[in-house]
Design a protein around this motif. Sequence first.
Motif, PDB file in Angstrom:
ATOM      1  N   GLN A   1       0.850  -1.190   0.000  1.00 20.83           N
ATOM      2  CA  GLN A   1       0.000   0.000   0.000  1.00 20.83           C
ATOM      3  C   GLN A   1       0.880   1.233   0.000  1.00 20.83           C
ATOM      4  N   LYS A   2       0.661   2.111  -0.969  1.00 21.06           N
ATOM      5  CA  LYS A   2       1.400   3.363  -1.063  1.00 21.06           C
ATOM      6  C   LYS A   2       0.425   4.482  -1.349  1.00 21.06           C
ATOM      7  N   SER A   3       0.473   5.500  -0.519  1.00 27.38           N
ATOM      8  CA  SER A   3      -0.352   6.701  -0.711  1.00 27.38           C
ATOM      9  C   SER A   3      -1.801   6.348  -1.050  1.00 27.38           C
ATOM     10  N   ASP A   4      -2.392   5.510  -0.195  1.00 25.10           N
ATOM     11  CA  ASP A   4      -3.813   5.155  -0.284  1.00 25.10           C
ATOM     12  C   ASP A   4      -4.142   4.350  -1.551  1.00 25.10           C
ATOM     13  N   ARG A   5      -3.142   3.691  -2.132  1.00 20.86           N
ATOM     14  CA  ARG A   5      -3.365   2.806  -3.277  1.00 20.86           C
ATOM     15  C   ARG A   5      -2.693   1.468  -3.006  1.00 20.86           C
ATOM     16  N   VAL A  62      -0.676  14.615   0.927  1.00 20.13           N
ATOM     17  CA  VAL A  62       0.774  14.824   0.838  1.00 20.13           C
ATOM     18  C   VAL A  62       1.461  13.585   0.275  1.00 20.13           C
ATOM     19  N   GLN A  63       1.015  12.407   0.707  1.00 23.30           N
ATOM     20  CA  GLN A  63       1.610  11.160   0.222  1.00 23.30           C
ATOM     21  C   GLN A  63       1.401  10.989  -1.284  1.00 23.30           C
ATOM     22  N   LYS A  64       0.235  11.372  -1.782  1.00 22.75           N
ATOM     23  CA  LYS A  64      -0.052  11.238  -3.215  1.00 22.75           C
ATOM     24  C   LYS A  64       0.851  12.137  -4.057  1.00 22.75           C
ATOM     25  N   ILE A  65       1.120  13.346  -3.563  1.00 17.88           N
ATOM     26  CA  ILE A  65       2.001  14.253  -4.302  1.00 17.88           C
ATOM     27  C   ILE A  65       3.431  13.721  -4.297  1.00 17.88           C
ATOM     28  N   HIS A  66       3.877  13.197  -3.136  1.00 15.37           N
ATOM     29  CA  HIS A  66       5.205  12.587  -3.059  1.00 15.37           C
ATOM     30  C   HIS A  66       5.321  11.421  -4.045  1.00 15.37           C
ATOM     31  N   GLN A  67       4.277  10.603  -4.115  1.00 17.97           N
ATOM     32  CA  GLN A  67       4.280   9.447  -5.005  1.00 17.97           C
ATOM     33  C   GLN A  67       4.304   9.886  -6.467  1.00 17.97           C
ATOM     34  N   ARG A  68       3.608  10.968  -6.780  1.00 25.60           N
ATOM     35  CA  ARG A  68       3.597  11.460  -8.161  1.00 25.60           C
ATOM     36  C   ARG A  68       4.979  11.958  -8.585  1.00 25.60           C
ATOM     37  N   LEU A  69       5.656  12.676  -7.687  1.00 28.51           N
ATOM     38  CA  LEU A  69       7.014  13.134  -7.979  1.00 28.51           C
ATOM     39  C   LEU A  69       7.967  11.958  -8.155  1.00 28.51           C
ATOM     40  N   TYR A  70       7.800  10.952  -7.302  1.00 30.14           N
ATOM     41  CA  TYR A  70       8.653   9.756  -7.414  1.00 30.14           C
ATOM     42  C   TYR A  70       8.422   9.047  -8.749  1.00 30.14           C
TER      43      TYR A  70
END
Length: 303
Positions: free
Chosen positions: A76-80, A173-181
């Motif tokens: 599970q990463k950033s609610d996915r 915040v986690q979703k934005i971090h994941q998008r940048l990654y």
Amino acid sequence: MNGEKAFKKFFKGETSFPKFKKKKNKDVKAYFPKNNKTDWTIERHRVNIPTIGWMRLKEYGYIPTNSVVKSGTVSQKSDRYYVYILVEEDIKPNDKPYSCGIGIDLGIKDTAICSNGIKFKNINKTSKVKKIERKLKREQRKLSRKYESLKIRNKNNKEEATRQNIQKQVVKVQKIHQRLYNIRNDYNNKIVSELVKIKPVFITIEDLAISNMIKNKHLSKAVQKQKLYELRNKLISKSHQNNIEIRQVSIWYPSSKLCNKCGSVKKDLKLSDRVYNCKCGYSFDRDANASYNLRDAKEYKII
């Protein structure tokens, strides 16, 4: 298995004492081995996960339905939720004839500069990434204010509602971090793919001390964004699959300070000097000159 690896590294002195993963800060992962024949059965749009059952995939077509599955992991990463499946697959190497060897200088101004003239720009300087980073700052400030508000209203009846709002903001915040990654990781994959398609005889890279580069407070953030260590590992792995020799020169090799024409070393070269000017009259781009020196290096080790 992960605990065993962590303790082995600890006893070798490579890392500190292992810490238990915290659900709030770490990615939640569950490992599932294949114990029965029906475990990890793959169809076009769904997969049979042991103890969980059939799960529909949002993206499909990446895993061959006739492949031999060994095991899998659900995370599970950033609610996915993501599923990683380990399969046995015949790797088809690149049968293209070899071209001449190349040297690659990894840097901050540009991600990679090759001796054959190819240059990969720094994706972190694009307007798209900068816009996402500005959005990340705003969302992080909102999250910080919510935590401060919770401290003030700690004994209020609205405490539970406040905690729910904090969790919602954490996910944002986690979703934005994941998008940048994802953007940076995809760009590194494209760089490696482009270099391997050329099919050079060898690729020469420099042994970068990333941990020492991060100690510089002016460059640490830029170095972390570049993901140079991940790029280096991906390049080595892909090159081995395609029978391309990887050469690594020492960290003390003066690739940037060495003149590619006369061989003299310019010891007073500064980081701000972007053009290499030699006494012999040779003048060229600093990073391109470094890539030429890496290509022509005589002392190296094969990794």
